[in-house]
Design a protein around this motif. Structure first.
Motif, PDB file in Angstrom:
ATOM      1  N   VAL A 139       0.826  -1.210   0.000  1.00 12.62           N
ATOM      2  CA  VAL A 139       0.000   0.000   0.000  1.00 12.62           C
ATOM      3  C   VAL A 139       0.862   1.264   0.000  1.00 12.62           C
ATOM      4  N   GLY A 140       2.091   1.163  -0.502  1.00 15.21           N
ATOM      5  CA  GLY A 140       2.887   2.354  -0.717  1.00 15.21           C
ATOM      6  C   GLY A 140       4.015   2.606   0.256  1.00 15.21           C
ATOM      7  N   SER A 141       4.150   1.801   1.315  1.00 13.89           N
ATOM      8  CA  SER A 141       5.274   1.922   2.262  1.00 13.89           C
ATOM      9  C   SER A 141       5.347   3.280   2.944  1.00 13.89           C
ATOM     10  N   ARG A 142       4.182   3.866   3.232  1.00 11.73           N
ATOM     11  CA  ARG A 142       4.193   5.200   3.822  1.00 11.73           C
ATOM     12  C   ARG A 142       4.820   5.219   5.215  1.00 11.73           C
ATOM     13  N   SER A 143       4.532   4.206   6.032  1.00 14.77           N
ATOM     14  CA  SER A 143       5.092   4.228   7.388  1.00 14.77           C
ATOM     15  C   SER A 143       6.535   3.724   7.429  1.00 14.77           C
ATOM     16  N   SER A 144       6.913   2.890   6.469  1.00 15.52           N
ATOM     17  CA  SER A 144       8.224   2.226   6.539  1.00 15.52           C
ATOM     18  C   SER A 144       9.301   2.884   5.681  1.00 15.52           C
ATOM     19  N   ARG A 145       8.933   3.799   4.801  1.00 16.11           N
ATOM     20  CA  ARG A 145       9.914   4.316   3.838  1.00 16.11           C
ATOM     21  C   ARG A 145      11.145   4.911   4.520  1.00 16.11           C
ATOM     22  N   ALA A 146      10.938   5.738   5.528  1.00 15.24           N
ATOM     23  CA  ALA A 146      12.095   6.385   6.168  1.00 15.24           C
ATOM     24  C   ALA A 146      13.022   5.354   6.793  1.00 15.24           C
ATOM     25  N   LEU A 147      12.449   4.322   7.394  1.00 15.88           N
ATOM     26  CA  LEU A 147      13.270   3.267   8.000  1.00 15.88           C
ATOM     27  C   LEU A 147      14.020   2.479   6.930  1.00 15.88           C
ATOM     28  N   ILE A 148      13.357   2.179   5.834  1.00 16.94           N
ATOM     29  CA  ILE A 148      14.006   1.479   4.721  1.00 16.94           C
ATOM     30  C   ILE A 148      15.209   2.286   4.234  1.00 16.94           C
ATOM     31  N   GLU A 149      14.986   3.566   4.014  1.00 15.39           N
ATOM     32  CA  GLU A 149      16.062   4.421   3.489  1.00 15.39           C
ATOM     33  C   GLU A 149      17.206   4.559   4.489  1.00 15.39           C
ATOM     34  N   GLU A 150      16.860   4.673   5.755  1.00 21.69           N
ATOM     35  CA  GLU A 150      17.902   4.785   6.791  1.00 21.69           C
ATOM     36  C   GLU A 150      18.805   3.552   6.808  1.00 21.69           C
ATOM     37  N   ARG A 151      18.194   2.369   6.826  1.00 23.30           N
ATOM     38  CA  ARG A 151      18.985   1.145   6.897  1.00 23.30           C
ATOM     39  C   ARG A 151      19.730   0.873   5.589  1.00 23.30           C
ATOM     40  N   ALA A 152      19.151   1.240   4.460  1.00 25.63           N
ATOM     41  CA  ALA A 152      19.837   1.054   3.183  1.00 25.63           C
ATOM     42  C   ALA A 152      21.107   1.898   3.122  1.00 25.63           C
ATOM     43  N   LEU A 153      21.008   3.143   3.545  1.00 21.65           N
ATOM     44  CA  LEU A 153      22.184   4.016   3.541  1.00 21.65           C
ATOM     45  C   LEU A 153      23.237   3.515   4.520  1.00 21.65           C
ATOM     46  N   ALA A 154      22.798   2.993   5.647  1.00 19.93           N
ATOM     47  CA  ALA A 154      23.754   2.480   6.639  1.00 19.93           C
ATOM     48  C   ALA A 154      24.477   1.244   6.129  1.00 19.93           C
ATOM     49  N   CYS A 155      23.756   0.390   5.399  1.00 17.62           N
ATOM     50  CA  CYS A 155      24.337  -0.880   4.950  1.00 17.62           C
ATOM     51  C   CYS A 155      25.145  -0.743   3.662  1.00 17.62           C
ATOM     52  N   GLY A 156      24.665   0.052   2.730  1.00 21.73           N
ATOM     53  CA  GLY A 156      25.421   0.280   1.503  1.00 21.73           C
ATOM     54  C   GLY A 156      25.147  -0.692   0.377  1.00 21.73           C
ATOM     55  N   ALA A 157      24.329  -1.710   0.591  1.00 21.63           N
ATOM     56  CA  ALA A 157      23.913  -2.640  -0.468  1.00 21.63           C
ATOM     57  C   ALA A 157      22.599  -3.263  -0.042  1.00 21.63           C
ATOM     58  N   ASP A 315       9.975  -1.760  -2.811  1.00 21.11           N
ATOM     59  CA  ASP A 315      10.774  -0.913  -1.926  1.00 21.11           C
ATOM     60  C   ASP A 315      12.199  -0.733  -2.437  1.00 21.11           C
ATOM     61  N   GLY A 316      12.618  -1.586  -3.379  1.00 20.00           N
ATOM     62  CA  GLY A 316      13.910  -1.385  -4.018  1.00 20.00           C
ATOM     63  C   GLY A 316      13.986  -0.088  -4.803  1.00 20.00           C
ATOM     64  N   ASN A 317      12.842   0.432  -5.244  1.00 22.64           N
ATOM     65  CA  ASN A 317      12.839   1.734  -5.914  1.00 22.64           C
ATOM     66  C   ASN A 317      13.383   2.815  -5.001  1.00 22.64           C
ATOM     67  N   PHE A 318      12.993   2.773  -3.732  1.00 27.32           N
ATOM     68  CA  PHE A 318      13.449   3.791  -2.786  1.00 27.32           C
ATOM     69  C   PHE A 318      14.955   3.706  -2.566  1.00 27.32           C
ATOM     70  N   THR A 319      15.461   2.504  -2.379  1.00 29.58           N
ATOM     71  CA  THR A 319      16.881   2.366  -2.064  1.00 29.58           C
ATOM     72  C   THR A 319      17.751   2.680  -3.279  1.00 29.58           C
ATOM     73  N   GLY A 323      20.928   5.937  -4.550  1.00 34.31           N
ATOM     74  CA  GLY A 323      22.256   5.614  -5.048  1.00 34.31           C
ATOM     75  C   GLY A 323      22.854   4.386  -4.387  1.00 34.31           C
ATOM     76  N   VAL A 324      22.061   3.648  -3.603  1.00 37.24           N
ATOM     77  CA  VAL A 324      22.541   2.444  -2.944  1.00 37.24           C
ATOM     78  C   VAL A 324      22.404   1.263  -3.909  1.00 37.24           C
ATOM     79  N   PRO A 325      23.471   0.512  -4.188  1.00 35.17           N
ATOM     80  CA  PRO A 325      23.365  -0.657  -5.058  1.00 35.17           C
ATOM     81  C   PRO A 325      22.242  -1.584  -4.598  1.00 35.17           C
ATOM     82  N   THR A 326      21.351  -1.937  -5.521  1.00 27.80           N
ATOM     83  CA  THR A 326      20.138  -2.679  -5.180  1.00 27.80           C
ATOM     84  C   THR A 326      19.861  -3.727  -6.244  1.00 27.80           C
TER      85      THR A 326
END
Length: 366
Positions: A139-157, A315-319, A323-326
């Motif tokens: 349904v669009g990841s409205r509540s989870s998007r910020a968390l997804i982006e935070e962890r993606a940037l922290a992990c790097g892949a 959710d891979g679109n967000f990461t 610029g995070v390899p996905t």
């Protein structure tokens, strides 16, 4: 750091976990059901990998996060919500027969979650690995998007365990996706006695549908598709209101900006009518460049696997947009997502689980 005894991937064990997940129905619009589903996901992760899986509640929705400790290096990303309403399981129970597993959510994407966890279980060192399983992807990841982006940037892949493309291909590019809601307001009147006193919202909506459909650019991969329209209250009443829902898919950021600007600039054709537009392209495009390096590794591990550009978003679109390899489409091999014909090919489960392990090893070496 999570050091543990590696366990070979087992079809029987994966089917056991998949059955438990599918039997715990998890429609995106039911927070109570989602909490039960998140608990089962967390128990599976802890039981197979050790450690503790935390339930992260955001806007009342339960997302599951697990870490193997150490410096973050790779995010395994998925979701446990499904599109099927409660009661679907009674009509379509989890079944394994003739090499196929069927039931609501087996392909999108509970099978992918199971394969990811069991693939990680074949490793004796899980340091640097994080798992995030969200509750609102459908349904669009409205509540989870910020968390997804935070962890993606922290992990790097990022490795995304959505269902595979046709033939088991990996998803190396995705269109940006979104939707618009166009509301037309007119004025009601008697359709027989004084139609001229009204402002016909249905006629205005018909003009808007044609204008909106013309925004598509198939040659650039842009589709703009009016999908639902409603208007009027009775046969003898000039309709005072109408609504039009529109699905939009784009391949480039430039097209995203063009289409959003065009919707913002829509103007009425019928004198006296007004238009209001809401919505947008919430998931940005996932360009092929974002997956190129990881896909090259996947082809070394699984020679002959194909990469596919697809129209659906994840959710891979967000990461990828960060610029995070996905790399996406690492989940179940099967088909029929969002339909009564959904299925998973059991014979591919071990191979895909082993692909997870190989990718994680390669990412951590680099």
């Amino acid at each position: 750091m999570t050091m543990r005894k590696a366990v070979p991937a087992s079809v029987e064990a994966m089917i056991e976990d998949l059955g438990r997940l599918v039997r715990t129905e998890s429609p995106s619009d039911d927070p109570t059901a989602l909490k039960a589903s998140a608990g089962v996901v967390a128990e599976m992760i802890e039981g197979r990998l050790g450690g503790r899986a935390a339930i992260v509640e955001l806007d009342g929705l339960p997302h599951v996060h697990w870490s193997g400790g150490g410096e973050p290096a790779v995010l395994v990303l998925g979701h446990h919500d499904t599109v099927f309403p409660l009661g679907t399981l009674e009509r379509r129970p989890f079944t394994v027969a003739d090499g196929r597993a069927t039931g609501p959510g087996v392909f999108d994407m509970l099978g992918g979650l199971v394969q990811a966890v069991h693939g990680l279980a074949t490793l004796d060192d899980l340091s640097g690995v994080e798992i995030l399983v969200t509750a609102d992807e459908e349904v669009g990841s409205r509540s989870s998007r910020a968390l997804i982006e935070e962890r993606a940037l922290a992990c790097g892949a990022v490795l995304v365990f959505e269902g595979a493309a046709d033939g088991g291909g990996l998803k190396t590019a995705r269109k940006g996706t979104g939707g618009f809601h166009v509301t037309v307001t007119g004025r009601a009147s008697h359709a027989g006695l004084e139609p001229e006193a009204g402002v016909n919202a249905l006629i205005e909506a018909a003009h808007q549908v044609l204008a909106i459909a013309a925004l598509g650019r198939p040659g650039l991969g842009t589709t703009v598709t009016p999908t639902v329209a409603t208007a009027g209250t009775a046969e003898n009443v000039v309709p005072a209101s109408a609504t039009v829902l529109v699905d939009v898919r784009v391949e480039t950021r430039d097209e995203k900006e063009r289409v959003e600007a065009a919707f913002a600039a829509l103007t009425p054709y019928v004198e006296g009518a007004t238009i209001a537009v809401s919505g947008g392209i919430g998931r940005p495009p996932m360009p092929e460049a974002a997956s190129a390096a990881l896909f090259a590794v996947a082809r070394e591990l699984l020679p002959g696997v194909e990469g596919r550009a697809v129209g659906g978003g994840s959710d891979g679109n967000f990461t990828a947009a960060l610029g995070v390899p996905t790399l996406d489409g690492l989940g179940a091999v099967g088909g029929g997502a969002h339909s009564d014909d959904e299925y998973l090919l059991v014979g591919s489960m071990v191979e895909r689980a082993e692909l997870v392990a190989g990718l994680v090893r390669a990412i951590r070496r680099n």
